[in-house]
Write an enzyme that holds these catalytic residues in place. Structure first.
Site, mmCIF file in Angstrom:
data_model
loop_
_atom_site.group_PDB
_atom_site.id
_atom_site.type_symbol
_atom_site.label_atom_id
_atom_site.label_comp_id
_atom_site.label_asym_id
_atom_site.label_seq_id
_atom_site.Cartn_x
_atom_site.Cartn_y
_atom_site.Cartn_z
ATOM 1 N N GLY A 172 0.847 -1.181 0.000
ATOM 2 C CA GLY A 172 0.000 0.000 0.000
ATOM 3 C C GLY A 172 0.878 1.225 0.000
ATOM 4 N N CYS A 187 7.306 0.017 5.977
ATOM 5 C CA CYS A 187 6.742 1.207 5.340
ATOM 6 C C CYS A 187 7.715 1.669 4.266
ATOM 7 C CB CYS A 187 6.553 2.302 6.386
ATOM 8 S SG CYS A 187 5.940 3.848 5.693
ATOM 9 N N HIS A 218 -2.577 1.328 8.675
ATOM 10 C CA HIS A 218 -1.257 1.933 8.475
ATOM 11 C C HIS A 218 -1.341 3.071 7.455
ATOM 12 C CE1 HIS A 218 3.249 1.778 7.770
ATOM 13 N NE2 HIS A 218 2.831 2.368 6.668
ATOM 14 N N HIS A 247 -1.006 7.460 7.742
ATOM 15 C CA HIS A 247 -0.218 8.411 6.946
ATOM 16 C C HIS A 247 -0.983 9.707 6.711
ATOM 17 C CE1 HIS A 247 3.521 6.524 5.778
ATOM 18 N NE2 HIS A 247 2.910 5.381 5.478
#
Ligand code: NI
Length: 176
Positions: A46, A96, A138, A142
């Site tokens: 993602g 990430c 997650h 952001h």
């Protein structure tokens, strides 16, 4: 199509407030394509628009993780809203794209339901468990400027900072 460089922490652009998307237009579809290309270039599950330095409230999730087939495009979450999370949590390692080669144990709800607008301009809801729930939460973090380093103590944060500085120096030397 364009692979754009992912913003690496520490960088103030990852902390900026994201702005709601008013309408799905050509500019947003272009952002979707750039997010898609950049996510696949880095093998991510993602990516959020802020990670390309774009403040629009949007993230995407890899199609298979989101319950589609691998031939489908990634699923776009525009103006997402977390509707519900389970009390039951799961503690698991998380990465990430803004922290290459960094993994942090994050305790997150095991299940989550998110409502968002799709690229066709209509609202949808997606409920996920395990990795899908983790990924949606997650990426949603952001959009509020929340990052992996906010889940660790000062010592680990310092270690991650050093690692990111080393990476930056190595990349600058590569370019020189
Ligand atoms: Ni991330």
């Amino acid at each position: 199509m364009a692979v754009r460089p992912v913003v690496i922490w520490p960088d103030d652009r990852l902390r900026q407030a994201s702005v709601p998307v008013a309408a799905v237009d050509d500019s947003l579809r272009e952002l979707f394509r750039d997010l898609t290309d950049s996510m696949y270039a880095e093998n991510g599950l993602g990516i959020a628009a802020l990670q390309l330095g774009d403040p629009r409230r949007m993230f995407i999730v890899e199609p298979k993780l989101a319950g589609r087939t691998e031939n489908d495009p990634p699923v776009a979450f525009i103006n997402p809203e977390v509707l519900w999370t389970s009390d039951e949590t799961e503690d698991s390692e998380e990465g990430c794209l803004s922290f290459p080669d960094v993994y942090v144990k994050v305790d997150r709800p095991l299940r989550a339901r998110v409502r968002a607008m799709g690229l066709d301009g209509t609202l949808f809801e997606m409920e996920g468990e395990g990795l899908l729930a983790r990924c949606m939460l997650h990426e949603n973090d952001h959009l509020t400027g929340k990052l992996l380093v906010d889940f660790v103590g000062p010592l680990k944060r310092q270690m991650i900072k050093k690692k990111m500085q080393k990476l930056k120096t190595a990349e600058e030397e590569d370019r020189a």
